[in-house]
Design an enzyme around this catalytic site. Structure first.
Site, mmCIF file in Angstrom:
data_model
loop_
_atom_site.group_PDB
_atom_site.id
_atom_site.type_symbol
_atom_site.label_atom_id
_atom_site.label_comp_id
_atom_site.label_asym_id
_atom_site.label_seq_id
_atom_site.Cartn_x
_atom_site.Cartn_y
_atom_site.Cartn_z
ATOM 1 N N ASP A 131 -4.851 -6.267 2.986
ATOM 2 C CA ASP A 131 -4.283 -5.292 3.384
ATOM 3 C C ASP A 131 -3.404 -4.749 2.153
ATOM 4 O OD1 ASP A 131 -4.310 -2.702 4.633
ATOM 5 O OD2 ASP A 131 -2.310 -3.336 5.381
ATOM 6 N N HIS A 156 -1.940 -3.924 -3.575
ATOM 7 C CA HIS A 156 -0.215 -3.378 -3.914
ATOM 8 C C HIS A 156 0.542 -4.442 -4.513
ATOM 9 C CE1 HIS A 156 -2.253 -0.076 -1.677
ATOM 10 N NE2 HIS A 156 -1.821 -0.463 -0.688
ATOM 11 N N LYS A 181 -9.321 1.977 -1.346
ATOM 12 C CA LYS A 181 -9.397 0.689 -0.960
ATOM 13 C C LYS A 181 -9.757 0.493 0.565
ATOM 14 C CE LYS A 181 -5.599 -1.221 1.128
ATOM 15 N NZ LYS A 181 -4.732 -1.174 2.211
ATOM 16 N N GLU A 191 7.558 -3.712 6.302
ATOM 17 C CA GLU A 191 7.160 -2.592 7.200
ATOM 18 C C GLU A 191 7.807 -2.931 8.908
ATOM 19 O OE1 GLU A 191 3.334 -0.049 6.361
ATOM 20 O OE2 GLU A 191 2.899 -2.042 6.291
ATOM 21 N N LYS A 199 4.180 -6.654 8.662
ATOM 22 C CA LYS A 199 4.349 -5.514 9.582
ATOM 23 C C LYS A 199 5.430 -5.945 10.637
ATOM 24 C CE LYS A 199 0.477 -3.174 8.716
ATOM 25 N NZ LYS A 199 0.735 -1.978 7.707
ATOM 26 N N ARG A 243 -19.533 14.232 8.238
ATOM 27 C CA ARG A 243 -20.669 14.653 9.371
ATOM 28 C C ARG A 243 -20.036 15.760 10.611
ATOM 29 N NH1 ARG A 243 -22.673 8.661 10.350
ATOM 30 N NH2 ARG A 243 -23.599 8.365 8.098
ATOM 31 N N ASP A 291 -4.973 2.634 -6.083
ATOM 32 C CA ASP A 291 -4.152 1.925 -5.403
ATOM 33 C C ASP A 291 -2.662 2.868 -5.512
ATOM 34 O OD1 ASP A 291 -1.889 -0.028 -5.129
ATOM 35 O OD2 ASP A 291 -3.231 -1.588 -5.228
ATOM 36 N N HIS A 292 -2.553 3.356 -4.135
ATOM 37 C CA HIS A 292 -1.654 4.322 -4.052
ATOM 38 C C HIS A 292 -0.273 3.770 -4.684
ATOM 39 C CE1 HIS A 292 -0.295 2.640 -0.041
ATOM 40 N NE2 HIS A 292 0.688 3.566 -0.484
HETATM 41 C C1 BG6 Z 1 -1.773 0.685 3.117
HETATM 42 C C2 BG6 Z 1 -1.929 -0.183 3.849
HETATM 43 O O1 BG6 Z 1 -2.486 0.560 1.848
HETATM 44 O O2 BG6 Z 1 -0.242 0.662 2.440
HETATM 45 C C3 BG6 Z 1 -1.102 0.032 5.158
HETATM 46 O O3 BG6 Z 1 -3.422 -0.336 4.471
HETATM 47 C C4 BG6 Z 1 0.270 -0.098 4.711
HETATM 48 O O4 BG6 Z 1 -1.333 -0.960 6.214
HETATM 49 C C5 BG6 Z 1 0.661 0.805 3.684
HETATM 50 O O5 BG6 Z 1 0.977 0.543 5.874
HETATM 51 C C6 BG6 Z 1 1.960 1.066 2.909
HETATM 52 O O6 BG6 Z 1 2.371 1.855 2.270
HETATM 53 P P1 BG6 Z 1 3.362 2.387 1.762
HETATM 54 O O7 BG6 Z 1 3.585 3.489 0.705
HETATM 55 O O8 BG6 Z 1 4.071 3.174 3.355
HETATM 56 O O9 BG6 Z 1 4.427 1.236 1.470
#
Ligand code: BG6
Length: 509
Positions: free
Chosen positions: A242, A247, A155, A223, A348, A47, A184-185
């Site tokens: 999340d 993951h 996601k 994290e 976190k 947008r 899903d990274h």
């Molecule tokens: C994301 C979450 O999918 O993955 C985040 O939404 C998280 O909250 C992140 O910080 C963590 O990814 P990575 O690759 O840094 O472990």
């Protein structure tokens, strides 16, 4: 190496953070590594009232995410890259606007010979997935008569089982399953993929990979950051949605799955679905109470700096009960894993950022060196997902001298030792796979639903019962009560930044 066909990548939500932070840097690295096809175009759609030049400036030339990279190459190289990038403004009234988007796509396709092959990337709020899919469909842009069409969906994929099913049904109205790539990274991380190789390309681990030899499995995802600027999103999500549902359950599925018949996408995904379906779903309040723990970080001082508690973060409800810490104990109901407990936690504001899997092996059946057979000297296989990526085996060795005193030693492998190998980032790898039509590292509809089916009862229990939300000071390893979950079996391995460092010496940074 598969050849990548000429194609266009259309990014919806192109003015959002993900495009500048992850997608464009990944495409830039693919360009640098010569992985892009000869004819390739990116079309950002959003947008924001930007021109092609604004987009190029914002996501490439002046992007903080590419600054260091671009400093090492000459101007022409950057200009050539920018020449592949375009932008199209989508009006609020998207339905009407998709006609003009269609025209723009057709024009670019003609001018740049992208052979009618399109990937549509949904970097959008979930509520926009269905209408966007419908608009693409209504324009006939889903048709594969003259070239393939794919959709990548970010996601969160649903909010619970019901919404995930609804979303799958909605997407299936407009696209066939093989056209849909649910990203899903974590699956793009080399070390996550290496779980498959460790298990199935070696004959030394797989014979031990079962209840006869494994005592328990522990997975930690920690994290050090808090919710950063995402308080609004996170407060409606929480750690379970999340990180765990996607993951971490993906990692679990790779650890528990049976050997696939082969390495193609469907064979691997069939086994992963079967694995996820064998997670024992907790049904009674007692099970849910005894095997799940949630908590929130509270304010604290880390390295002399005041750190906000979760409820003080921007966008977070001051009375929020959303968890920033979740620890779950569960079992897998199948032949291989009967009675082996799994302990998975994610949080976190932990002392450090680390993700690792620890396979704890059983003590030898017959103890000869009795004095030394303490539980913490048992064999462990530590698979480090990040950082200091690698694999560590802990095993007993004899301490030189009289008698048989046994000490624990490390046998380790580090990815960093593969100096000449460029390790792609998760987004590079996943984008390249989608560009080549390889869905192995993407989640299938039934996989996502199987994961939600396990998570749903926990979410409902936390929502509808008086399950406590414990507090933990930002910068510590979660609430004390989480120790009770694993008590009697072991202790959590609180990992350090470096793989080989034994727990207990973490530096809070
Ligand atoms: C994301 C979450 O999918 O993955 C985040 O939404 C998280 O909250 C992140 O910080 C963590 O990814 P990575 O690759 O840094 O472990």
């Amino acid at each position: 190496m598969d050849k990548t066909a000429n194609q266009m990548l259309i990014i919806f939500g192109a003015s959002g953070d993900l495009t500048a932070r992850k997608l464009i840097p990944a495409i830039y690295n693919l360009y640098k590594g010569k992985h892009l096809p000869e004819n390739f175009v990116v079309l950002g759609a959003s947008r924001s009232n930007w021109t092609d030049d604004d987009f190029r400036k914002n996501v490439v030339k002046e992007s903080t995410y590419l600054k260091d990279e671009l400093a090492t190459v000459d101007k022409d190289f950057i200009t050539d890259f920018c020449d592949k990038i375009f932008y199209h403004v989508l009006d609020k009234d998207q339905d009407a606007d998709f006609g003009s988007l269609n025209e723009r796509i057709t024009q670019l396709n003609k001018n740049y010979a992208t052979d009618n092959n399109y990937i549509f990337y949904f970097s959008l709020p979930p509520a926009a997935y269905e209408p966007t899919a419908k608009n693409i469909y209504d324009q006939g842009l889903h048709k594969e008569d003259d070239g393939w069409k794919r959709v990548i969906v970010e996601k969160p994929f649903g909010y619970n089982l019901e919404t995930a099913k609804n979303l799958n049904n909605a997407l299936h109205r407009y696209f066939k399953e093989p056209q849909i790539f649910r990203i899903d990274h974590y699956l793009g991380k080399e070390t996550v993929q290496n779980l498959l190789v460790t298990r199935f390309a070696n004959s030394i681990f797989e014979p031990l990979w079962n209840r006869n030899y494994i005592h328990h499995v522990e997975i930690t995802n920690a994290e050090s950051v808090g919710v950063e600027k995402r308080g609004g999103y996170y407060d409606k999500s929480g750690a379970l949605r999340d990180m765990f549902q996607n993951h971490l359950l993906q990692i679990v599925s790779l650890i528990i799955m049976e050997p696939p018949i082969g390495a193609n996408a469907e064979e691997i995904r069939n086994e992963k679905v079967k694995a996820l379906k064998s997670l024992r779903v907790m049904t009674t309040d007692k099970e849910l109470h005894d095997n799940t723990i949630r908590a929130q970080y509270v304010s604290s001082v880390i390295d002399g700096e005041n750190v906000k508690g979760y409820r003080e973060e921007d966008g977070v409800d001051p009375d929020s009960t959303t968890e920033t810490y979740a620890a779950i104990k569960f079992f897998v109901d199948n032949w291989r894993w009967a009675d082996v407990p799994f302990y998975v936690r994610t949080a976190k504001r932990m002392p450090t950022k680390v993700t690792e899997v620890v396979i704890h092996f059983k003590s030898p059946h017959h103890q000869i060196f009795k004095e030394s057979s303490l539980n913490n000297k048992d064999n462990k296989l530590v698979i480090r997902i990040q950082p200091d990526e690698g694999i560590l085996i802990k095993f007993g060795v004899k301490v030189p001298g009289q008698g048989f005193e046994v000490e624990r030693a490390n046998l380790d492998f580090y990815y960093s030792s593969l100096v000449d190998t460029y390790v792609m980032t998760a987004y590079e790898r996943l984008l390249l796979d989608a560009m080549q039509g390889d869905a192995t590292l993407y989640a299938r509809a039934d996989e996502v639903e199987a994961a939600w089916a396990f998570v749903d009862p926990i979410l409902n229990f936390w929502k509808n019962s008086d399950a406590k939300v414990y507090g933990y000071s930002a910068g510590v390893w979660g609430p004390k009560n989480a120790d009770e979950l694993i008590d009697g079996v072991s202790m959590w391995r609180n990992p350090c930044e470096n793989l080989a460092d034994d727990p207990g010496y973490c530096v809070i940074s």
